[in-house]
Design an enzyme around this catalytic site. Structure first.
Site, PDB file in Angstrom:
ATOM      1  N   ASP A  78       0.861  -1.176   0.000  1.00 25.02           N
ATOM      2  CA  ASP A  78       0.000   0.000   0.000  1.00 25.02           C
ATOM      3  C   ASP A  78       0.900   1.229   0.000  1.00 25.02           C
ATOM      4  O   ASP A  78       1.524   1.552   1.012  1.00 25.02           O
ATOM      5  CB  ASP A  78      -0.912  -0.007   1.229  1.00 25.02           C
ATOM      6  CG  ASP A  78      -1.687   1.287   1.379  1.00 25.02           C
ATOM      7  OD1 ASP A  78      -2.089   1.851   0.337  1.00 25.02           O
ATOM      8  OD2 ASP A  78      -1.883   1.742   2.523  1.00 25.02           O
ATOM      9  N   GLY A 136       1.384   4.973   0.085  1.00 23.99           N
ATOM     10  CA  GLY A 136       0.745   6.232   0.428  1.00 23.99           C
ATOM     11  C   GLY A 136       1.693   7.399   0.236  1.00 23.99           C
ATOM     12  O   GLY A 136       2.853   7.228  -0.146  1.00 23.99           O
ATOM     13  N   ASN A 196       4.186   6.881   3.606  1.00 27.17           N
ATOM     14  CA  ASN A 196       4.804   5.568   3.794  1.00 27.17           C
ATOM     15  C   ASN A 196       4.304   4.555   2.774  1.00 27.17           C
ATOM     16  O   ASN A 196       3.189   4.677   2.257  1.00 27.17           O
ATOM     17  CB  ASN A 196       4.496   5.018   5.203  1.00 27.17           C
ATOM     18  CG  ASN A 196       5.169   5.814   6.296  1.00 27.17           C
ATOM     19  OD1 ASN A 196       6.353   6.102   6.226  1.00 27.17           O
ATOM     20  ND2 ASN A 196       4.405   6.184   7.313  1.00 27.17           N
ATOM     21  N   ALA A 227      -7.017   4.654  -4.934  1.00 29.07           N
ATOM     22  CA  ALA A 227      -6.995   3.193  -4.809  1.00 29.07           C
ATOM     23  C   ALA A 227      -7.131   2.756  -3.359  1.00 29.07           C
ATOM     24  O   ALA A 227      -7.782   1.746  -3.065  1.00 29.07           O
ATOM     25  CB  ALA A 227      -5.700   2.644  -5.412  1.00 29.07           C
ATOM     26  N   ASP A 228      -6.533   3.517  -2.437  1.00 21.54           N
ATOM     27  CA  ASP A 228      -6.610   3.145  -1.023  1.00 21.54           C
ATOM     28  C   ASP A 228      -8.042   3.187  -0.516  1.00 21.54           C
ATOM     29  O   ASP A 228      -8.448   2.361   0.311  1.00 21.54           O
ATOM     30  CB  ASP A 228      -5.706   4.040  -0.174  1.00 21.54           C
ATOM     31  CG  ASP A 228      -6.003   5.535  -0.350  1.00 21.54           C
ATOM     32  OD1 ASP A 228      -6.606   5.919  -1.378  1.00 21.54           O
ATOM     33  OD2 ASP A 228      -5.624   6.312   0.539  1.00 21.54           O
ATOM     34  N   ARG A 229      -8.840   4.143  -1.022  1.00 24.26           N
ATOM     35  CA  ARG A 229     -10.233   4.255  -0.576  1.00 24.26           C
ATOM     36  C   ARG A 229     -11.055   3.065  -1.064  1.00 24.26           C
ATOM     37  O   ARG A 229     -11.899   2.530  -0.329  1.00 24.26           O
ATOM     38  CB  ARG A 229     -10.833   5.572  -1.071  1.00 24.26           C
ATOM     39  CG  ARG A 229     -10.092   6.804  -0.544  1.00 24.26           C
ATOM     40  CD  ARG A 229     -10.613   8.096  -1.160  1.00 24.26           C
ATOM     41  NE  ARG A 229     -11.886   8.491  -0.558  1.00 24.26           N
ATOM     42  CZ  ARG A 229     -12.578   9.533  -0.962  1.00 24.26           C
ATOM     43  NH1 ARG A 229     -12.156  10.258  -1.997  1.00 24.26           N
ATOM     44  NH2 ARG A 229     -13.722   9.847  -0.365  1.00 24.26           N
ATOM     45  N   ASP A 276     -10.064   7.031   7.167  1.00 27.02           N
ATOM     46  CA  ASP A 276      -8.646   6.668   7.075  1.00 27.02           C
ATOM     47  C   ASP A 276      -7.814   7.888   7.446  1.00 27.02           C
ATOM     48  O   ASP A 276      -7.768   8.878   6.706  1.00 27.02           O
ATOM     49  CB  ASP A 276      -8.312   6.197   5.658  1.00 27.02           C
ATOM     50  CG  ASP A 276      -6.918   5.579   5.560  1.00 27.02           C
ATOM     51  OD1 ASP A 276      -6.115   5.764   6.489  1.00 27.02           O
ATOM     52  OD2 ASP A 276      -6.641   4.907   4.548  1.00 27.02           O
ATOM     53  N   THR A 329      -2.049  10.828   5.452  1.00 30.02           N
ATOM     54  CA  THR A 329      -1.543  12.167   5.133  1.00 30.02           C
ATOM     55  C   THR A 329      -2.728  13.104   4.923  1.00 30.02           C
ATOM     56  O   THR A 329      -2.757  14.226   5.423  1.00 30.02           O
ATOM     57  CB  THR A 329      -0.669  12.112   3.868  1.00 30.02           C
ATOM     58  OG1 THR A 329       0.365  11.136   4.053  1.00 30.02           O
ATOM     59  CG2 THR A 329      -0.042  13.464   3.584  1.00 30.02           C
TER      60      THR A 329
END
Length: 259
Positions: A6, A8, A11, A108-110, A129, A132
Site C-alpha cells: 500500500d 501512500g 509511507n 486506490a486506497d479508498r 482513514d 496524510t
C-alpha cells in the site's frame, strides 16, 4: 505467500500473507526519487530481517496514490521477485460499485478499504482513514461506494499552523488533559487534537443522516490509519479501529483477481 503493498504519500506499507494469515508488516518511507534497485535493496533487507524468503512469494498486489513511484515499484517487483504485480485500478475486480461522477478519480486506497470493510461487515458503512489526508467513505449495505470527504490530515494541519504563524513552535501531536490550556504548546495541542475530533464527529453525523435519508440503516463507523487511536479516545462516532484494513482489502482483491 502473497506480498501486498500500500503506497501512500508518506509511507509504503508491506504485508506478507501466508494463506489467510498476515505474518509480517513493514514500512518504508515514500520517495519518488528512489530507483527500482534502491527499493529492491530495502525490501530485501526487510525480508532478511523478518526471516522471509523472496522465493516463497507467489503473487504481489499494489495499491498506490503516488503515481510517480509506480514505475520503480512495479519494476522492483519484477526484478527482485520475478512476478508481474496486480495493480489496483480500472479493470481490476473489486466487488464494489463506484458511484463517483468519475470512478477513476477515487484513490486506490479508498477502494481497497471499502472492499475490506464491505467483505467483513456487509452493512452500511462509513470508513475513516487517518493518513496524510483524512478520508471519509460511504458504502451501502449492498456494496455501492457513494463517495465521501477528503480533509487535510492532522499532521498537515499542525504543520500549516507552524509554517504560517511565525511565533508558534512545532509540537508533538498528543492530547492535553483539558481543552482550556495555560501555555502555548498545550493550547496548540488542544486546538489540533480536540478540533480534529470535533471535525470527525460533525462530518460523520452529517454523513450518517444523508445515508439514512437514502434508506440505509445507521452506518457502522470503521477507522484506520496511524492516528485513529488518538482520535478514538474522545470521538463519539467511531465504532471500531482496524489498523490492517487496507492490507486486508488488498489480499481480498488479490484473491478475486489471481487467475
Amino acid at each position: 505467500m502473497i506480498l501486498v503493498l500500500d503506497a501512500g504519500n508518506t509511507n509504503i506499507v508491506l504485508g506478507v500473507y501466508d494463506g489467510s494469515k498476515l505474518i509480517s508488516v513493514c514500512r518504508l518511507s515514500t520517495d519518488s526519487k528512489r530507483t527500482a534497485d534502491e527499493y529492491g535493496i530495502q525490501v530485501m533487507e526487510l525480508f532478511l530481517h523478518e526471516k522471509l524468503d523472496t522465493s516463497d512469494i507467489k503473487g504481489v498486489i499494489i495499491s498506490s496514490v503516488v503515481p510517480n513511484i509506480m514505475y520503480s515499484l512495479e519494476h522492483m517487483i519484477m526484478i527482485y521477485f520475478g512476478i508481474v504485480p496486480i495493480i489496483v485500478g480500472p479493470g481490476v475486480k473489486t466487488g464494489i460499485n463506484v458511484k463517483y461522477d468519475n470512478p477513476r478519480e477515487v484513490g486506490a486506497d479508498r477502494i481497497v478499504n471499502a472492499v475490506a470493510a464491505h467483505e467483513m461487515y456487509n452493512r452500511s458503512l462509513i470508513i475513516i482513514d487517518f493518513g496524510t489526508a483524512t478520508t471519509f467513505c460511504a458504502v451501502t449495505a449492498k456494496g455501492d461506494y457513494l463517495g465521501g470527504v477528503i480533509c487535510p490530515g492532522i499532521k498537515i494541519s499542525a504543520d500549516a499552523l507552524v509554517e504560517k504563524a511565525a511565533k508558534l513552535p512545532r509540537v508533538e501531536i498528543t492530547k492535553p488533559q483539558k481543552v482550556i490550556c495555560k501555555n502555548t504548546v498545550a493550547s496548540m495541542q488542544s486546538g489540533i487534537v480536540y478540533g480534529y475530533i470535533g471535525q470527525v464527529d460533525y462530518i460523520v453525523g452529517k454523513m450518517k443522516k444523508e445515508m439514512m435519508d437514502l434508506g440505509e440503516d445507521e452506518p457502522f463507523v470503521i477507522a484506520t490509519g496511524g492516528l485513529a487511536k488518538l482520535i478514538n479516545e474522545e470521538s463519539k462516532s467511531i465504532d471500531t479501529i482496524d489498523s490492517i484494513l487496507t492490507l486486508t482489502g488488498l489480499k481480498i482483491i488479490y484473491d478475486k483477481n489471481k487467475e
